[in-house]
Design a protein around this motif. Structure first.
Motif, mmCIF file in Angstrom:
data_model
loop_
_atom_site.group_PDB
_atom_site.id
_atom_site.type_symbol
_atom_site.label_atom_id
_atom_site.label_comp_id
_atom_site.label_asym_id
_atom_site.label_seq_id
_atom_site.Cartn_x
_atom_site.Cartn_y
_atom_site.Cartn_z
ATOM 1 N N LEU A 129 11.051 -5.097 -4.842
ATOM 2 C CA LEU A 129 9.383 -5.048 -5.328
ATOM 3 C C LEU A 129 9.703 -3.100 -4.534
ATOM 4 O O LEU A 129 9.638 -2.909 -3.783
ATOM 5 N N VAL A 135 1.653 -5.908 -3.503
ATOM 6 C CA VAL A 135 1.805 -7.420 -3.383
ATOM 7 C C VAL A 135 0.948 -7.843 -3.039
ATOM 8 O O VAL A 135 -0.080 -8.721 -3.377
ATOM 9 N N THR A 142 -1.286 -9.741 -8.822
ATOM 10 C CA THR A 142 0.134 -10.024 -9.399
ATOM 11 C C THR A 142 0.302 -11.645 -9.153
ATOM 12 O O THR A 142 -0.839 -12.561 -8.905
ATOM 13 N N CYS A 203 6.698 -10.424 -12.902
ATOM 14 C CA CYS A 203 6.749 -11.295 -11.882
ATOM 15 C C CYS A 203 6.205 -12.654 -13.146
ATOM 16 O O CYS A 203 5.054 -12.837 -13.446
ATOM 17 N N SER A 222 11.078 -10.604 -10.094
ATOM 18 C CA SER A 222 10.261 -9.133 -10.882
ATOM 19 C C SER A 222 11.390 -8.404 -11.529
ATOM 20 O O SER A 222 12.452 -8.869 -11.062
#
Length: 246
Positions: A129, A135, A142, A203, A222
């Motif tokens: 990520l 996140v 997200t 994502c 993602s």
């Protein structure tokens, strides 16, 4: 760079100590403790206890429970604890993730949930990520965060609308729009977004639930594509993880 203490009065350290005492009291007495119970336990005036509790809620160290009858530790506390105690993912669960990573042409990651927080527990080593901390922080922007918010009877208790930060031009920042997004998450059983946390990055997350339906983890996919939903193999992998993480 040293932090200046200019303007720090003699009363302010006492206020900090009182706020920390309130935080410790909630941790000791457990989720659902009321302002009255905190005040009585610490011998504080009720108005002072309530003011400190609200301050800690505003700073995300505490959260109000959905029924508004008590308080619980918030996600910032979980973040502090997580910085001290590393997350341990069972080797059998890591094996499931490894199989998914070999099959999916995108990053595959594991997040773990509490009732009010999420934590990135296992990053794809080849396609990590871009910003795991973001996140965990920007729940509205997200897929993993929206899955958590969709579990709340009232998401505003966990994430006040004033904290709907615009991360990109595509980020949903209006409460009514987020309401609609979360309704979709509940209907679908999974969450997805594209370009709301980082431009051009999408994502999706498949939930991992305990036998009684509690959200305990999520498998996140993602990539720099429009990820519309978790692939079938990821949803099956999430079901396989339920017996290993619940």
């Amino acid at each position: 760079m040293a932090v200046s203490d200019a303007g720090l009065t003699g009363r302010q350290p006492k206020a900090v100590q009182s706020a920390l005492a309130v935080l410790e009291c909630v941790a000791r007495m457990g989720a659902g403790v009321t302002a009255r119970e905190v005040a009585e336990s610490l011998s504080l005036p009720p108005a002072t206890a309530y003011r400190l509790l609200n301050l800690l809620v505003g700073e995300e160290y505490l959260v109000r429970l959905p029924d508004l009858r008590g308080f619980a530790l918030g996600r910032k506390v979980a973040g502090l604890a997580g910085a001290i105690a590393p997350v341990r993912v069972p080797s059998a669960a890591r094996a499931v993730l490894a199989e998914l990573r070999a099959e999916v042409r995108a990053g595959v990651h594991l997040v773990l949930y509490t009732a009010t927080t999420l934590r990135v527990a296992d990053l794809d080593p080849d396609l990590p990520l871009q910003d795991p901390a973001a996140v965990e922080r920007y729940l509205h922007a997200t897929a993993a965060g929206r899955l958590l918010l969709a579990e709340q009877p009232e998401w505003r208790d966990l994430l006040p609308p004033s904290r709907l930060t615009r991360c990109t031009p595509a980020t949903v920042t209006k409460p009514d729009q987020l309401d609609a997004c979360l309704a979709d998450v509940r209907a679908q059983g999974w969450a997805a977004q594209t370009g709301e946390l980082h431009g051009g990055v999408g994502c999706a997350v498949a939930p991992v639930r305990s036998p009684d339906g509690e959200l305990v983890a999520g498998v996140v996919v993602s990539g720099r594509v429009d990820v519309r939903e978790p692939p079938t193999c990821v949803q099956e992998g999430a079901r396989a993880l339920a017996g290993l993480l619940a």
